[in-house]
Design a protein around this motif. Structure first.
Motif, PDB file in Angstrom:
ATOM      1  N   ALA A  56       0.835  -1.202   0.000  1.00  0.00           N
ATOM      2  CA  ALA A  56       0.000   0.000   0.000  1.00  0.00           C
ATOM      3  C   ALA A  56       0.872   1.256   0.000  1.00  0.00           C
ATOM      4  N   ASN A  57       0.363   2.273  -0.693  1.00  0.00           N
ATOM      5  CA  ASN A  57       1.037   3.583  -0.758  1.00  0.00           C
ATOM      6  C   ASN A  57       2.516   3.463  -1.147  1.00  0.00           C
ATOM      7  N   THR A  89      10.020   4.811  -6.353  1.00  0.00           N
ATOM      8  CA  THR A  89      11.044   3.765  -6.499  1.00  0.00           C
ATOM      9  C   THR A  89      10.442   2.373  -6.372  1.00  0.00           C
ATOM     10  N   GLU A  90       9.502   2.229  -5.436  1.00  0.00           N
ATOM     11  CA  GLU A  90       8.848   0.936  -5.235  1.00  0.00           C
ATOM     12  C   GLU A  90       7.975   0.557  -6.429  1.00  0.00           C
TER      13      GLU A  90
END
Length: 217
Positions: A63-64, A68-69
């Protein structure tokens, strides 16, 4: 393979060689029949293991996620799609090979572990020793156990891979006099098979086809 008594394989192999090197056609047929079943089971186990354990796991993004992720997740998804494509390709090849081997058991020339008519006509049970009577009893029990099992495994493979029309066609194959598959089935076996075929028929109807797997006119 544990359902095939070692004594049956040993006796069949021994008779296949013959005491003086002569080959008994009946013994050769029995040995080839047993070998075809063992090969089919090995192939099915390999396919099932590949299906259950080899399937790539789809990456999940938390979540959120940060920028980069998200980028890292996109890379993992691309890798997943590539691995999934290789897995599906391998599955297609392996399932096709396994299907052929299972069908080879069911369509074994003359019937799987079925005595030739000429052998049955000339056989005199008074001339058989106790070991031979026991062996023939084992072969009969094997046929009644393993032929229905082979049909079940073939249905499982076809249903799992979405080949529902082929699943439904198994009913005709079992009922055919060409291979006498139905002679190895008990009433309970028939009921179980029809239940499985019904599942495949419902699945194919969900695809908008008729209960036999054909496109509706």
């Amino acid at each position: 393979t544990d359902l095939v008594p070692p004594s049956v394989m040993e006796t069949a192999a021994s008779q296949w060689r013959g005491d003086e090197g002569a080959l008994s056609p009946t013994s050769v047929k029995e040995l080839l029949a047993l070998q075809s079943y063992l090969s089919a089971i090995e192939s099915f186990n390999d396919w099932f293991d590949h299906y259950r354990r080899g399937q790539p796991t789809k990456p999940v993004m938390g979540a959120n996620p940060s920028f980069t992720e998200r980028v890292a997740h996109e890379q993992r998804e691309k890798q997943y799609m590539s691995e999934m494509e290789r897995w599906r390709s391998g599955q297609m090849i392996q399932s096709r090979q396994t299907e052929e081997k299972l069908r080879a058991v069911l369509t074994f020339p003359g019937g799987w572990l079925v005595e030739d008519d000429e052998d049955e006509d000339t056989m005199d049970t008074r001339d058989l020793d106790s070991e031979e009577v026991e062996r023939q009893g084992q072969l009969s029990d094997l046929r009644k156990t393993l032929v229905p099992r082979t049909v079940t495994l073939l249905h499982s493979l076809l249903h799992t891979t979405g080949q529902y029309t082929k699943c439904i066609a198994l009913a005709d194959m079992v009922a055919s006099d060409q291979y006498n598959i139905y002679t190895a089935f008990t009433r309970s076996d028939i009921t179980e098979l029809l239940s499985k075929i019904r599942e495949s028929s419902l699945a194919v109807m969900d695809q908008g086809k008729d209960p036999w797997g054909y496109n509706k006119q």
